[in-house]
Design a protein around this motif. Sequence first.
Motif, PDB file in Angstrom:
ATOM      1  N   VAL A  11    -113.308 -97.128  96.436  1.00  0.00           N
ATOM      2  CA  VAL A  11    -112.277 -97.419  95.439  1.00  0.00           C
ATOM      3  C   VAL A  11    -112.588 -96.594  94.200  1.00  0.00           C
ATOM      4  O   VAL A  11    -113.637 -96.753  93.575  1.00  0.00           O
ATOM      5  N   SER A  12    -111.677 -95.697  93.859  1.00  0.00           N
ATOM      6  CA  SER A  12    -111.892 -94.762  92.748  1.00  0.00           C
ATOM      7  C   SER A  12    -110.886 -95.038  91.640  1.00  0.00           C
ATOM      8  O   SER A  12    -109.678 -95.068  91.885  1.00  0.00           O
ATOM      9  N   SER A  13    -111.400 -95.233  90.415  1.00  0.00           N
ATOM     10  CA  SER A  13    -110.505 -95.479  89.287  1.00  0.00           C
ATOM     11  C   SER A  13    -111.297 -95.445  87.989  1.00  0.00           C
ATOM     12  O   SER A  13    -112.527 -95.510  88.001  1.00  0.00           O
ATOM     13  N   THR A  14    -110.581 -95.362  86.879  1.00  0.00           N
ATOM     14  CA  THR A  14    -111.185 -95.700  85.600  1.00  0.00           C
ATOM     15  C   THR A  14    -111.222 -97.225  85.528  1.00  0.00           C
ATOM     16  O   THR A  14    -110.670 -97.902  86.399  1.00  0.00           O
ATOM     17  N   VAL A  15    -111.844 -97.766  84.498  1.00  0.00           N
ATOM     18  CA  VAL A  15    -112.053 -99.220  84.445  1.00  0.00           C
ATOM     19  C   VAL A  15    -111.259 -99.902  83.331  1.00  0.00           C
ATOM     20  O   VAL A  15    -110.684-100.970  83.548  1.00  0.00           O
ATOM     21  N   ASP A  16    -111.214 -99.290  82.171  1.00  0.00           N
ATOM     22  CA  ASP A  16    -110.626 -99.947  80.993  1.00  0.00           C
ATOM     23  C   ASP A  16    -109.210-100.450  81.252  1.00  0.00           C
ATOM     24  O   ASP A  16    -108.323 -99.685  81.657  1.00  0.00           O
ATOM     25  N   LEU A  22    -109.380-104.762  89.547  1.00  0.00           N
ATOM     26  CA  LEU A  22    -110.534-104.321  90.330  1.00  0.00           C
ATOM     27  C   LEU A  22    -111.281-105.504  90.935  1.00  0.00           C
ATOM     28  O   LEU A  22    -111.728-105.436  92.093  1.00  0.00           O
ATOM     29  N   GLU A  23    -111.425-106.577  90.178  1.00  0.00           N
ATOM     30  CA  GLU A  23    -112.076-107.781  90.709  1.00  0.00           C
ATOM     31  C   GLU A  23    -111.301-108.313  91.920  1.00  0.00           C
ATOM     32  O   GLU A  23    -111.892-108.685  92.943  1.00  0.00           O
ATOM     33  N   GLN A  24    -109.989-108.362  91.808  1.00  0.00           N
ATOM     34  CA  GLN A  24    -109.164-108.870  92.897  1.00  0.00           C
ATOM     35  C   GLN A  24    -109.235-107.963  94.121  1.00  0.00           C
ATOM     36  O   GLN A  24    -109.336-108.443  95.257  1.00  0.00           O
ATOM     37  N   ILE A  25    -109.167-106.653  93.899  1.00  0.00           N
ATOM     38  CA  ILE A  25    -109.230-105.712  95.011  1.00  0.00           C
ATOM     39  C   ILE A  25    -110.565-105.826  95.736  1.00  0.00           C
ATOM     40  O   ILE A  25    -110.623-105.839  96.977  1.00  0.00           O
ATOM     41  N   PHE A  26    -111.638-105.932  94.972  1.00  0.00           N
ATOM     42  CA  PHE A  26    -112.964-106.056  95.588  1.00  0.00           C
ATOM     43  C   PHE A  26    -113.042-107.319  96.447  1.00  0.00           C
ATOM     44  O   PHE A  26    -113.543-107.280  97.581  1.00  0.00           O
ATOM     45  N   ALA A  27    -112.531-108.423  95.934  1.00  0.00           N
ATOM     46  CA  ALA A  27    -112.569-109.678  96.679  1.00  0.00           C
ATOM     47  C   ALA A  27    -111.721-109.599  97.944  1.00  0.00           C
ATOM     48  O   ALA A  27    -112.136-110.078  99.021  1.00  0.00           O
ATOM     49  N   TRP A  36    -117.159 -99.647  98.379  1.00  0.00           N
ATOM     50  CA  TRP A  36    -117.929 -98.870  97.413  1.00  0.00           C
ATOM     51  C   TRP A  36    -117.083 -98.739  96.149  1.00  0.00           C
ATOM     52  O   TRP A  36    -116.043 -98.088  96.152  1.00  0.00           O
ATOM     53  N   MET A  37    -117.527 -99.388  95.075  1.00  0.00           N
ATOM     54  CA  MET A  37    -116.788 -99.399  93.822  1.00  0.00           C
ATOM     55  C   MET A  37    -117.800 -99.332  92.676  1.00  0.00           C
ATOM     56  O   MET A  37    -118.649-100.215  92.549  1.00  0.00           O
ATOM     57  N   SER A  38    -117.719 -98.293  91.867  1.00  0.00           N
ATOM     58  CA  SER A  38    -118.705 -98.130  90.795  1.00  0.00           C
ATOM     59  C   SER A  38    -118.655 -99.296  89.814  1.00  0.00           C
ATOM     60  O   SER A  38    -119.689 -99.715  89.278  1.00  0.00           O
ATOM     61  N   TYR A  39    -117.468 -99.849  89.572  1.00  0.00           N
ATOM     62  CA  TYR A  39    -117.326-100.977  88.647  1.00  0.00           C
ATOM     63  C   TYR A  39    -118.175-102.169  89.086  1.00  0.00           C
ATOM     64  O   TYR A  39    -118.734-102.887  88.255  1.00  0.00           O
ATOM     65  N   ASN A  54    -123.653 -88.664  92.891  1.00  0.00           N
ATOM     66  CA  ASN A  54    -123.622 -89.883  93.699  1.00  0.00           C
ATOM     67  C   ASN A  54    -122.192 -90.301  94.030  1.00  0.00           C
ATOM     68  O   ASN A  54    -121.896 -90.694  95.164  1.00  0.00           O
ATOM     69  N   CYS A  55    -121.305 -90.220  93.043  1.00  0.00           N
ATOM     70  CA  CYS A  55    -119.911 -90.600  93.278  1.00  0.00           C
ATOM     71  C   CYS A  55    -119.226 -89.661  94.258  1.00  0.00           C
ATOM     72  O   CYS A  55    -118.504 -90.101  95.169  1.00  0.00           O
ATOM     73  N   LEU A  56    -119.457 -88.362  94.118  1.00  0.00           N
ATOM     74  CA  LEU A  56    -118.830 -87.401  95.022  1.00  0.00           C
ATOM     75  C   LEU A  56    -119.424 -87.484  96.423  1.00  0.00           C
ATOM     76  O   LEU A  56    -118.719 -87.276  97.421  1.00  0.00           O
ATOM     77  N   ASP A  57    -120.704 -87.812  96.530  1.00  0.00           N
ATOM     78  CA  ASP A  57    -121.314 -88.041  97.841  1.00  0.00           C
ATOM     79  C   ASP A  57    -120.647 -89.222  98.532  1.00  0.00           C
ATOM     80  O   ASP A  57    -120.428 -89.214  99.750  1.00  0.00           O
TER      81      ASP A  57
END
Length: 217
Positions: A11-16, A22-27, A36-39, A54-57
């Motif tokens: 899952v790729s995105s900015t956070v703000d 993002l919490e809902q999508i992760f759940a 895999w979500m950096s947030y 690391n992100c591009l990998d």
Amino acid sequence: PEEDRKPIIMVSSTVDGIEDLLEQIFAILSAEFTVWMSYKGTVPVDSKKSNFENCLDAVKRCDLFLGIITTSYGSGRDGSEPSITHQEVRAVLKRDIPRWFLAHRDVELAYDLIRNLGHRIPDGISALNERMKKLRRGGRHPVINDYRVLEMYAEVIQAKKRLSKRRGNWAQPFATAADGRVFVVSQFLRYSRAVEDVEKGPLSALRHVDREKGSSK
């Protein structure tokens, strides 16, 4: 065993501003996928590599990809380089894996408005950003914080290609977390069921289709 491994979705995105989404999508996704979500801190980290590496990998190693384009462009190594989110999007567009995109309604609106006013994307991005900086210095708060987000959007929808040549260019507009949740549930629940049918064998997949046909009569 490899056959028991859950498919990995990046899952790729900015956070703000979209923390709730993002919490809902992760759940939602965690029930069927390794997410895999950096947030959430779930992107595999190699301490010998930079955050960008690391992100591009992770983009190179994931099985599926969900990109979320918002009015926030994100940060890069320095101000002139593409943001990490933009780099992740460009990397996945080069891969032949299933991918999905959500794009905030304001991005879609700004893209259409900017083009209708005669600005070219990406050629006119630098001039637009300079105007945006002047507005900020004057105390204004533009909706788009960096017009390179429109360049990213254009790449996702494959704007430079003829309509007949575009593939995998769907970018679902959303305005609220509820909008995004509906898209994620409908797309990924359908996908996980299709994968399950294929893994069980072609005959069981056909039986599943027959059941659906029978129930619709």
